[in-house]
Enzyme design. Structure first.
Site, PDB file in Angstrom:
ATOM      1  N   ARG A  18       0.834  -1.210   0.000  1.00  0.00           N
ATOM      2  CA  ARG A  18       0.000   0.000   0.000  1.00  0.00           C
ATOM      3  C   ARG A  18       0.862   1.251   0.000  1.00  0.00           C
ATOM      4  NH1 ARG A  18      -4.560   0.355   4.510  1.00  0.00           N
ATOM      5  NH2 ARG A  18      -2.800   1.009   5.797  1.00  0.00           N
ATOM      6  N   LYS A  38      -2.486   6.523   1.284  1.00  0.00           N
ATOM      7  CA  LYS A  38      -2.329   7.023   2.656  1.00  0.00           C
ATOM      8  C   LYS A  38      -1.366   8.214   2.671  1.00  0.00           C
ATOM      9  CE  LYS A  38      -2.224   4.859   7.223  1.00  0.00           C
ATOM     10  NZ  LYS A  38      -3.523   5.282   7.733  1.00  0.00           N
ATOM     11  N   GLU A  71     -16.096   6.292   4.414  1.00  0.00           N
ATOM     12  CA  GLU A  71     -15.412   5.678   5.557  1.00  0.00           C
ATOM     13  C   GLU A  71     -15.316   6.682   6.699  1.00  0.00           C
ATOM     14  OE1 GLU A  71     -11.259   4.738   5.066  1.00  0.00           O
ATOM     15  OE2 GLU A  71     -10.981   6.301   3.577  1.00  0.00           O
TER      16      GLU A  71
HETATM   17  N1  PLP Z   1      -9.184   4.355   6.563  1.00  0.00           N
HETATM   18  C1  PLP Z   1      -8.395   5.334   6.990  1.00  0.00           C
HETATM   19  C2  PLP Z   1      -8.684   6.715   6.550  1.00  0.00           C
HETATM   20  C3  PLP Z   1      -7.295   5.050   7.822  1.00  0.00           C
HETATM   21  O1  PLP Z   1      -6.501   6.021   8.271  1.00  0.00           O
HETATM   22  C4  PLP Z   1      -7.064   3.718   8.219  1.00  0.00           C
HETATM   23  C5  PLP Z   1      -5.922   3.382   9.054  1.00  0.00           C
HETATM   24  O2  PLP Z   1      -4.910   2.969   8.608  1.00  0.00           O
HETATM   25  C6  PLP Z   1      -7.929   2.733   7.753  1.00  0.00           C
HETATM   26  C7  PLP Z   1      -8.985   3.074   6.933  1.00  0.00           C
HETATM   27  C8  PLP Z   1      -7.732   1.312   8.134  1.00  0.00           C
HETATM   28  O3  PLP Z   1      -6.696   0.698   7.408  1.00  0.00           O
HETATM   29  P1  PLP Z   1      -5.885  -0.505   8.002  1.00  0.00           P
HETATM   30  O4  PLP Z   1      -6.873  -1.540   8.379  1.00  0.00           O
HETATM   31  O5  PLP Z   1      -5.010  -0.950   6.897  1.00  0.00           O
HETATM   32  O6  PLP Z   1      -5.152   0.012   9.177  1.00  0.00           O
HETATM   33  C1  COI Z   2      -3.942   3.240  11.687  1.00  0.00           C
HETATM   34  O1  COI Z   2      -4.943   2.630  12.039  1.00  0.00           O
HETATM   35  O2  COI Z   2      -2.828   2.716  11.684  1.00  0.00           O
HETATM   36  C2  COI Z   2      -4.018   4.600  11.227  1.00  0.00           C
HETATM   37  O3  COI Z   2      -3.157   4.996  10.498  1.00  0.00           O
HETATM   38  C3  COI Z   2      -5.126   5.441  11.682  1.00  0.00           C
HETATM   39  C4  COI Z   2      -4.717   6.622  12.422  1.00  0.00           C
HETATM   40  C5  COI Z   2      -4.319   6.521  13.809  1.00  0.00           C
HETATM   41  C6  COI Z   2      -4.338   7.802  11.656  1.00  0.00           C
END
Ligand code: PLP
Ligand code: COI
Length: 343
Positions: A80, A183, A219
């Site tokens: 990612r 991200k 989201e």
């Molecule tokens: N959506 C956003 C905007 C986020 O910041 C995060 C955190 O990383 C997620 C979703 C969840 O992603 P992940 O499950 O890969 O941590």
């Molecule tokens: C995460 O879940 O790792 C994120 O990046 C979300 C956040 C704390 C910005």
């Protein structure tokens, strides 16, 4: 090393022993060094400061029941970040270098990993920034990749306690063809104002709708949206402008393994009131039940107000069991960090 009260960890920064840092110059990544100081010098004309060339990731390492240390799905975060890097014209960090950096920084901070049984984990925060000086609009000529680690507990106080969410129709987070699916740090700057407003008004998190029509669910600010219908179907929005959550992919797989139907598709905001359970999922929040969603005068309640609904609870228990090495890792998600525990 400071005295850490493992049972009281929340989600906040603390100094650890060191972070690891690499520099990219003229097309080549350097060797990477561990630095004890959490501060670094940066040029005042660095591309990340002016033009937002900054990407981060979030993943976790766990002290498992057998004493080993495992990182959950690191290859997915690496992939990612590569996608994010390409989208904002930064060099990718090669997978082998990235994995080695993760192992090195975790080994060096081993005593900061919360012990098995405390419910904590080591949050890993990789960061990739344009650190070279660049004042005309163009990609930076130099990049810095670093990984810091922080012991953490639950993101929201009270662990699996349900939270309240709010929709503000006057604020969007990501444009339909923009950068919501990667991200980049700027996505979080874009959501800060609404996030602070939500907190002031007593909500833990804000929920975003599609920027074009405000009809579809996108989201939460820090996590993906998951709904469980009254028929027991796992429903999650599919959209170009939401971050592909690795936790969500995990839960979808576990739901399928449990025999549930899984639908990743556009989800109308109006569908929420018929859902039996709603949750926010992500690395930091794991699976957090959302029991109330407020949009103007409209108040939608979903699931119990005093705990987690049964389906999300089951999914939460399954993912935690795999992460802590209590259940078989049937999908090969966990990366064993080399060390004396790795026999
Ligand atoms: N959506 C956003 C905007 C986020 O910041 C995060 C955190 O990383 C997620 C979703 C969840 O992603 P992940 O499950 O890969 O941590
Ligand atoms: C995460 O879940 O790792 C994120 O990046 C979300 C956040 C704390 C910005």
């Amino acid at each position: 090393m400071q005295n850490i009260d493992w049972d009281k960890l929340g989600f906040k920064y603390m100094d650890t022993r060191c972070h690891i840092r690499y520099t990219w110059r003229a097309g080549v990544w350097g060797k990477g060094e561990l630095y004890e100081s959490p501060e670094m010098g940066i040029h005042i004309a660095a591309g990340c400061l002016h033009y937002g060339q900054a990407a981060f990731e979030g993943l976790k390492a766990f002290r498992c029941r057998d004493g080993s240390v495992r990182i959950f799905r690191p290859q997915d975060n690496i992939g990612r970040m590569a996608m994010t890097a390409r989208r904002i014209c930064m060099p990718e960090v090669p997978e082998a270098l990235y994995l080695e950096a993760l192992d090195r920084v975790i080994q060096a901070n081993e005593d900061y990993i919360p012990p098995y049984g405390t419910g904590g984990s080591l949050y890993i925060r990789p960061l990739l920034i344009g650190s070279g000086l660049q004042i005309g609009i163009a990609p930076s000529p130099e990049y810095t990749f670093l990984i810091m680690v922080i012991p953490v507990g639950a993101y929201y106080k009270g662990g699996l306690k349900p939270v309240r969410a709010v929709v503000y129709d006057e604020y969007d987070r990501a444009a339909p063809q923009g950068v919501g699916h990667v991200k980049v740090a700027g996505n979080y700057a874009a959501s800060l104002y609404a996030h602070e407003k939500a907190k002031r008004e007593g909500f833990e998190v804000e929920l975003y709708l599609d920027a074009k029509e405000h009809r579809y669910v996108e989201e939460f600010a820090t996590s993906n949206f998951v709904g469980i219908t009254k028929q027991g179907v796992y429903v999650t929005p599919a959209s170009h402008s939401i971050l592909p959550s690795i936790t969500n992919l995990t839960l979808m797989q576990l739901a399928r393994d449990m025999g549930m139907e899984v639908e990743a598709r556009p989800v109308l905001f109006d569908e929420i009131e018929n859902m039996a359970e709603v949750g926010a999922c992500g690395t930091a929040v794991v699976v957090t039940p959302v029991h109330e969603i407020v949009r103007g005068e409209r108040v939608i309640t979903t699931g119990p107000s005093d705990g987690c609904g049964p389906v999300l609870q089951k999914l939460y228990d399954r993912v935690r069991a795999i992460q802590y090495g209590e259940a078989p890792d049937a999908h090969g998600w966990c990366h064993l960090v080399p060390g004396q525990w790795a026999h």
